[in-house]
Design a protein around this motif. Structure first.
Motif, short mmCIF file in Angstrom:
data_model
loop_
_atom_site.label_atom_id
_atom_site.label_comp_id
_atom_site.label_asym_id
_atom_site.label_seq_id
_atom_site.Cartn_x
_atom_site.Cartn_y
_atom_site.Cartn_z
N ASN A 1 0.83 -1.19 0.00
CA ASN A 1 0.00 0.00 0.00
C ASN A 1 0.88 1.25 0.00
O ASN A 1 1.96 1.26 0.57
CB ASN A 1 -0.93 0.00 1.21
N LEU A 2 0.38 2.31 -0.65
CA LEU A 2 1.16 3.53 -0.81
C LEU A 2 0.50 4.72 -0.12
O LEU A 2 -0.72 4.80 -0.05
CB LEU A 2 1.30 3.87 -2.30
N TYR A 3 1.33 5.63 0.34
CA TYR A 3 0.83 6.91 0.84
C TYR A 3 0.54 7.82 -0.35
O TYR A 3 1.02 7.58 -1.47
CB TYR A 3 1.87 7.56 1.76
N VAL B 1 -10.22 4.92 1.99
CA VAL B 1 -8.83 4.55 2.23
C VAL B 1 -8.67 4.26 3.72
O VAL B 1 -9.29 4.91 4.55
CB VAL B 1 -7.91 5.73 1.82
N GLU B 2 -7.87 3.26 4.04
CA GLU B 2 -7.61 2.94 5.44
C GLU B 2 -6.18 3.32 5.81
O GLU B 2 -5.24 3.01 5.07
CB GLU B 2 -7.82 1.44 5.69
N ASN B 3 -6.04 3.98 6.96
CA ASN B 3 -4.73 4.39 7.48
C ASN B 3 -3.92 5.23 6.49
O ASN B 3 -2.69 5.11 6.41
CB ASN B 3 -3.92 3.17 7.92
N LYS B 4 -4.61 6.04 5.69
CA LYS B 4 -3.98 6.94 4.72
C LYS B 4 -3.13 6.22 3.68
O LYS B 4 -2.23 6.79 3.09
CB LYS B 4 -3.15 8.01 5.43
N ASP C 1 1.58 10.75 -1.36
CA ASP C 1 2.73 11.28 -2.10
C ASP C 1 3.34 10.23 -3.03
O ASP C 1 3.78 10.55 -4.13
CB ASP C 1 3.81 11.80 -1.13
N GLN C 2 3.35 8.98 -2.59
CA GLN C 2 3.88 7.90 -3.43
C GLN C 2 2.95 7.64 -4.62
O GLN C 2 3.42 7.35 -5.72
CB GLN C 2 4.05 6.63 -2.60
N VAL C 3 1.66 7.75 -4.39
CA VAL C 3 0.68 7.59 -5.48
C VAL C 3 0.91 8.67 -6.53
O VAL C 3 0.97 8.39 -7.73
CB VAL C 3 -0.77 7.65 -4.95
N ILE C 4 1.05 9.91 -6.07
CA ILE C 4 1.27 11.03 -6.99
C ILE C 4 2.57 10.82 -7.78
O ILE C 4 2.59 11.01 -9.01
CB ILE C 4 1.29 12.36 -6.21
N GLN C 5 3.63 10.41 -7.12
CA GLN C 5 4.90 10.16 -7.80
C GLN C 5 4.76 9.08 -8.86
O GLN C 5 5.29 9.20 -9.97
CB GLN C 5 5.98 9.76 -6.80
N LEU C 6 4.06 8.02 -8.52
CA LEU C 6 3.85 6.92 -9.46
C LEU C 6 3.12 7.40 -10.71
O LEU C 6 3.53 7.13 -11.84
CB LEU C 6 3.06 5.79 -8.79
N THR D 1 -4.45 1.09 -1.68
CA THR D 1 -4.21 -0.28 -2.11
C THR D 1 -4.06 -0.33 -3.63
O THR D 1 -4.31 0.65 -4.34
CB THR D 1 -5.37 -1.20 -1.70
N LYS D 2 -3.71 -1.49 -4.11
CA LYS D 2 -3.62 -1.72 -5.56
C LYS D 2 -4.98 -1.42 -6.22
O LYS D 2 -5.04 -0.85 -7.30
CB LYS D 2 -3.19 -3.17 -5.82
#
Length: 191
Positions: free
Chosen positions: A26-28, A69-72, A30-35, A75-76
């Motif tokens: 799972n990604l935070y 979303v759980e715990n910020k 900022d990681q989603v945006i970067q991806l 998921t895939k």
């Protein structure tokens, strides 16, 4: 005017978020945006354009375009839905995207038998097939258009070709958008 083959190549038609691109953890945000920025960088019209922002993701979450979303962490399945939102929002209103994805979100959260990843693979295969058809259609439209342009008695042939292609492409885009909106309306009426 550049060739239709070069135009199609410059569009980066195969820029999609594949399942292999999505990590199994799972990604935070900022990681989603970067991806997404990394994956869709070549599709941006200019350097200042943003593919995805925190505000966009927060608005999608508040608008219930995807399940909570759980715990910020995303998921895939969240990333698959965000990828579909990214593609649809270019042609549909956010309200229409929500209507389209409401039942999908229910399936993802309520139906253990539903496999979103398998559905997404099917979608990506259809997108790839459509991209190939688009390249062929692009060349066919250009060939037809150049025949018509030659009938005109004007020396500014390149400009007229571009203008006619832009008008044709926007018109075709409107056909597809209107067809999608009709189908969204059907989904909305069925619910």
């Amino acid at each position: 005017m550049k060739s239709m083959e070069k135009l199609a190549e410059s569009l980066r038609l195969n820029s999609n978020l594949s399942l292999d691109d999505i990590p199994d953890l799972n990604l935070y945000m900022d990681q989603v945006i970067q991806l997404f920025e990394r994956q869709f960088a070549d599709t941006k019209r200019n350097e200042d354009e943003k593919v995805l922002t925190k505000t966009m993701i927060n608005n999608y979450a508040k608008g219930k375009l995807f399940f909570p979303v759980e715990n910020k962490k995303y998921t895939k399945e969240h990333l698959i839905l965000i990828s579909m939102i990214y593609q649809m929002k270019g042609a549909l209103s956010i309200s229409d995207v929500k209507t389209t994805l409401d039942k999908m979100n229910e399936k993802v959260t309520d139906d253990d038998a539903f496999d979103l990843q398998e559905f997404y693979e099917c979608y990506l295969q259809m997108v790839e097939n459509s991209a190939e058809k688009f390249k062929v259609d692009l060349q066919a439209h250009y060939n037809e258009l150049t025949k018509e342009i030659r009938k005109l008695e004007d020396r500014d042939e390149d400009y007229l070709e571009q203008l006619l292609l832009i008008a044709l492409f926007t018109n075709m885009s409107n056909y597809y958008r209107r067809a999608a909106e009709k189908m969204v309306d059907e989904i909305g009426n069925n619910e």
